[in-house]
Motif scaffolding. Structure first.
Motif, PDB file in Angstrom:
ATOM      1  N   ILE A 155       0.858  -1.197   0.000  1.00 59.37           N
ATOM      2  CA  ILE A 155       0.000   0.000   0.000  1.00 59.37           C
ATOM      3  C   ILE A 155       0.890   1.242   0.000  1.00 59.37           C
ATOM      4  O   ILE A 155       0.550   2.265  -0.600  1.00 59.37           O
ATOM      5  N   ALA A 156       2.037   1.118   0.656  1.00 59.16           N
ATOM      6  CA  ALA A 156       2.921   2.285   0.760  1.00 59.16           C
ATOM      7  C   ALA A 156       3.812   2.432  -0.476  1.00 59.16           C
ATOM      8  O   ALA A 156       4.644   3.337  -0.544  1.00 59.16           O
ATOM      9  N   SER A 157       3.651   1.554  -1.476  1.00 61.93           N
ATOM     10  CA  SER A 157       4.151   1.820  -2.837  1.00 61.93           C
ATOM     11  C   SER A 157       3.016   2.385  -3.684  1.00 61.93           C
ATOM     12  O   SER A 157       3.178   3.383  -4.379  1.00 61.93           O
ATOM     13  N   THR A 180      11.916   6.145  -3.449  1.00 61.83           N
ATOM     14  CA  THR A 180      12.666   5.228  -2.563  1.00 61.83           C
ATOM     15  C   THR A 180      11.697   4.478  -1.662  1.00 61.83           C
ATOM     16  O   THR A 180      11.895   3.301  -1.371  1.00 61.83           O
ATOM     17  N   GLN A 181      10.638   5.177  -1.235  1.00 63.28           N
ATOM     18  CA  GLN A 181       9.665   4.490  -0.381  1.00 63.28           C
ATOM     19  C   GLN A 181       9.001   3.350  -1.165  1.00 63.28           C
ATOM     20  O   GLN A 181       8.831   2.246  -0.635  1.00 63.28           O
ATOM     21  N   ALA A 182       8.625   3.636  -2.418  1.00 61.81           N
ATOM     22  CA  ALA A 182       7.980   2.589  -3.226  1.00 61.81           C
ATOM     23  C   ALA A 182       8.909   1.381  -3.349  1.00 61.81           C
ATOM     24  O   ALA A 182       8.478   0.227  -3.240  1.00 61.81           O
ATOM     25  N   ASP A 184      11.378   0.588  -1.252  1.00 63.92           N
ATOM     26  CA  ASP A 184      11.480  -0.040   0.082  1.00 63.92           C
ATOM     27  C   ASP A 184      10.324  -1.024   0.294  1.00 63.92           C
ATOM     28  O   ASP A 184      10.514  -2.143   0.783  1.00 63.92           O
ATOM     29  N   GLU A 185       9.127  -0.564  -0.075  1.00 69.65           N
ATOM     30  CA  GLU A 185       7.943  -1.396   0.210  1.00 69.65           C
ATOM     31  C   GLU A 185       7.905  -2.634  -0.695  1.00 69.65           C
ATOM     32  O   GLU A 185       7.450  -3.699  -0.275  1.00 69.65           O
ATOM     33  N   ALA A 186       8.385  -2.466  -1.916  1.00 65.31           N
ATOM     34  CA  ALA A 186       8.471  -3.644  -2.792  1.00 65.31           C
ATOM     35  C   ALA A 186       9.382  -4.687  -2.137  1.00 65.31           C
ATOM     36  O   ALA A 186       9.097  -5.885  -2.128  1.00 65.31           O
ATOM     37  N   GLY A 234      -0.862   4.284   9.965  1.00 68.55           N
ATOM     38  CA  GLY A 234      -0.650   2.886   9.558  1.00 68.55           C
ATOM     39  C   GLY A 234       0.801   2.436   9.667  1.00 68.55           C
ATOM     40  O   GLY A 234       1.103   1.422  10.312  1.00 68.55           O
ATOM     41  N   GLU A 235       1.704   3.192   9.053  1.00 66.45           N
ATOM     42  CA  GLU A 235       3.107   2.753   9.079  1.00 66.45           C
ATOM     43  C   GLU A 235       3.696   2.869  10.481  1.00 66.45           C
ATOM     44  O   GLU A 235       4.617   2.129  10.837  1.00 66.45           O
ATOM     45  N   GLY A 236       3.155   3.811  11.265  1.00 64.27           N
ATOM     46  CA  GLY A 236       3.581   3.898  12.666  1.00 64.27           C
ATOM     47  C   GLY A 236       3.249   2.610  13.401  1.00 64.27           C
ATOM     48  O   GLY A 236       4.069   2.058  14.149  1.00 64.27           O
ATOM     49  N   ASP A 264      13.972   1.260   7.292  1.00 64.22           N
ATOM     50  CA  ASP A 264      13.203   1.835   6.182  1.00 64.22           C
ATOM     51  C   ASP A 264      11.919   2.478   6.694  1.00 64.22           C
ATOM     52  O   ASP A 264      11.571   3.604   6.332  1.00 64.22           O
ATOM     53  N   GLU A 265      11.231   1.726   7.527  1.00 61.95           N
ATOM     54  CA  GLU A 265       9.905   2.179   7.974  1.00 61.95           C
ATOM     55  C   GLU A 265      10.016   3.457   8.788  1.00 61.95           C
ATOM     56  O   GLU A 265       9.146   4.334   8.691  1.00 61.95           O
ATOM     57  N   ALA A 266      11.074   3.570   9.569  1.00 64.79           N
ATOM     58  CA  ALA A 266      11.256   4.782  10.388  1.00 64.79           C
ATOM     59  C   ALA A 266      11.369   6.021   9.493  1.00 64.79           C
ATOM     60  O   ALA A 266      10.885   7.096   9.844  1.00 64.79           O
ATOM     61  N   ARG A 267      11.990   5.859   8.309  1.00 64.02           N
ATOM     62  CA  ARG A 267      12.082   7.010   7.376  1.00 64.02           C
ATOM     63  C   ARG A 267      10.702   7.404   6.867  1.00 64.02           C
ATOM     64  O   ARG A 267      10.381   8.584   6.781  1.00 64.02           O
ATOM     65  N   HIS A 268       9.901   6.395   6.529  1.00 69.14           N
ATOM     66  CA  HIS A 268       8.572   6.704   5.974  1.00 69.14           C
ATOM     67  C   HIS A 268       7.716   7.433   7.009  1.00 69.14           C
ATOM     68  O   HIS A 268       7.038   8.414   6.698  1.00 69.14           O
ATOM     69  N   VAL A 269       7.771   6.929   8.234  1.00 69.72           N
ATOM     70  CA  VAL A 269       6.989   7.550   9.314  1.00 69.72           C
ATOM     71  C   VAL A 269       7.502   8.969   9.580  1.00 69.72           C
ATOM     72  O   VAL A 269       6.730   9.899   9.787  1.00 69.72           O
TER      73      VAL A 269
HETATM   74 FE   LIG Z   1       6.722   2.001   4.928  1.00 67.99          FE
END
Ligand SMILES: [Fe+2]
Ligand SMILES: [Fe+2]
Length: 369
Positions: A155-157, A180-182, A184-186, A234-236, A264-269
């Motif tokens: 979903i985050a891609s 980069t997030q897309a 990461d999520e892939a 959500g990502e949190g 990775d997730e910490a960057r998105h959040v």
């Molecule tokens: Fe994420």
């Protein structure tokens, strides 16, 4: 379905415009344009300095040298690089997000550099050979969580990709970060799918409620609303599940999977939190924007107990925490503590964004189970 014909700028029944034909005629006489060789300062003579040579040439370095700070409302809606010399009649790309507050976050440039520096491979960088057979209940618990994560990661891609082309390229750092997030999520989908299929288990169960939440994000009417639902909320929550996963890992393989995904997730959040802050601070109708965001949070938070009261999340976590199905009651006590931490960290993220939810939140203080 019939498709509209593609139009190309051809005039006079030739391949060249009048202006291009004149240019060709001049070229044939040996006369060059060379205007591009005469462009003066300020956009010529720039030498970006590597401020930390061991890191290399960063976006911060080139932004410090030239055209680093985006405008709040760029006049153009084109792909021409920020700070370049442009024609007067560049076509409008039809971007709908043309104001900085709609997409920006003050940490976006270092986050992009961190993202590119920390890319990893789910094939090569995970010690898959450390994966050893587990008791059936623990393997099922790991596979159920891996199935859930395989389901939710992309979903985050999909969500950033949906909005990416609508963002003005003047804010290229945001678009690059979302790419980069897309990626990461892939990779997260990949690594959890691999974990589910690599140790004698398999892909397990998916619940309607999860898909409903994902659909809400995917179809959010505006970027900031979807970003709040996905990055901040959500990502949190997923970040907290990753932290539990790292703590509960039964081998080096799982530990490394969760450790790398946490980075990775910490960057998105972090982007989502700082974007919310920037959006609310710079919105032209700030008070209304804050009130609207509280209305969204009121509704979204009401969905959290239902989203997390999911036997395919809390029970496998409890089995892992209790070190087997025999210890599930003890494990549930630990899962209830995770709930309290998730709520607390969500409220802290909101506070960091200048969006105080502590007195208003609809997320119950204690787990409803
Ligand atoms: Fe994420
Ligand atoms: Fe992820």
């Amino acid at each position: 379905m019939a498709q509209a014909p593609i139009t190309v700028p051809v005039t006079n029944g030739t391949l060249l415009t009048e202006q291009q034909q004149t240019y060709v005629d001049e070229l044939k006489k040996g006369r060059f344009d060379l205007e591009w060789l005469r462009d003066p300062k300020p956009n010529w003579g720039i030498r970006a300095e590597m401020r930390k040579p061991d890191r290399g040439l960063t976006l911060q370095d080139i932004n410090a040298a030239y055209a680093g700070e985006p405008e709040d409302k760029p006049a153009l809606r084109t792909m021409a690089p920020r700070g370049s010399v442009v024609d007067d009649d560049l076509p409008d790309m039809g971007y709908t997000y043309n104001e900085k507050y709609q997409v920006w976050a003050d940490n976006i440039v270092p986050l992009y550099e961190e993202a590119t520096a920390r890319q990893w491979s789910a094939t090569r960088d995970i010690p898959w050979d450390e994966l050893k057979p587990l008791p059936d209940d623990l393997e099922r618990a790991q596979c159920q969580i891996a199935t859930f994560l395989t389901e939710v990661e992309m979903i985050a891609s999909d969500f950033p990709a949906k909005w990416l082309w609508q963002m003005n390229q003047h804010f290229h750092e945001v678009k690059m970060f979302l790419c980069t997030q897309a990626m990461d999520e892939a990779r997260h989908l990949e690594v959890f799918r691999k974990r589910a299929l690599a140790n004698g288990g398999g892909l397990m169960r998916c619940l309607t409620g999860t898909e409903v939440f994902l659909k809400t994000i995917l179809h959010a009417p505006t970027y900031v609303q979807g970003s709040f639902l996905m990055h901040v909320l959500g990502e949190g929550l997923i970040l907290d599940i990753f932290r539990s996963g790292e703590f509960l890992a039964k081998n080096k393989t799982e530990k490394e999977i969760y450790r790398l995904c946490i980075q990775d997730e910490a960057r998105h959040v972090s982007y989502g939190t700082m974007h919310l802050k920037y959006f609310l601070e710079h919105h032209p109708e700030r008070e209304k924007a804050i009130a609207d965001m509280h209305m969204l949070a009121d509704v979204a938070e009401l969905g959290i107990p239902g989203f997390l009261t999911n036997p395919y999340i809390i029970e496998p976590l409890a089995v892992l925490m209790g070190d087997g199905v025999k210890g599930i009651d003890k494990g549930m006590e630990a899962v209830r503590l995770v709930w309290v931490r998730m709520r607390e960290e969500y409220l802290n993220r909101c506070a960091l964004a200048g969006f105080d939810r502590r007195e208003l939140t609809r997320v119950p203080e204690q787990a409803p189970f």
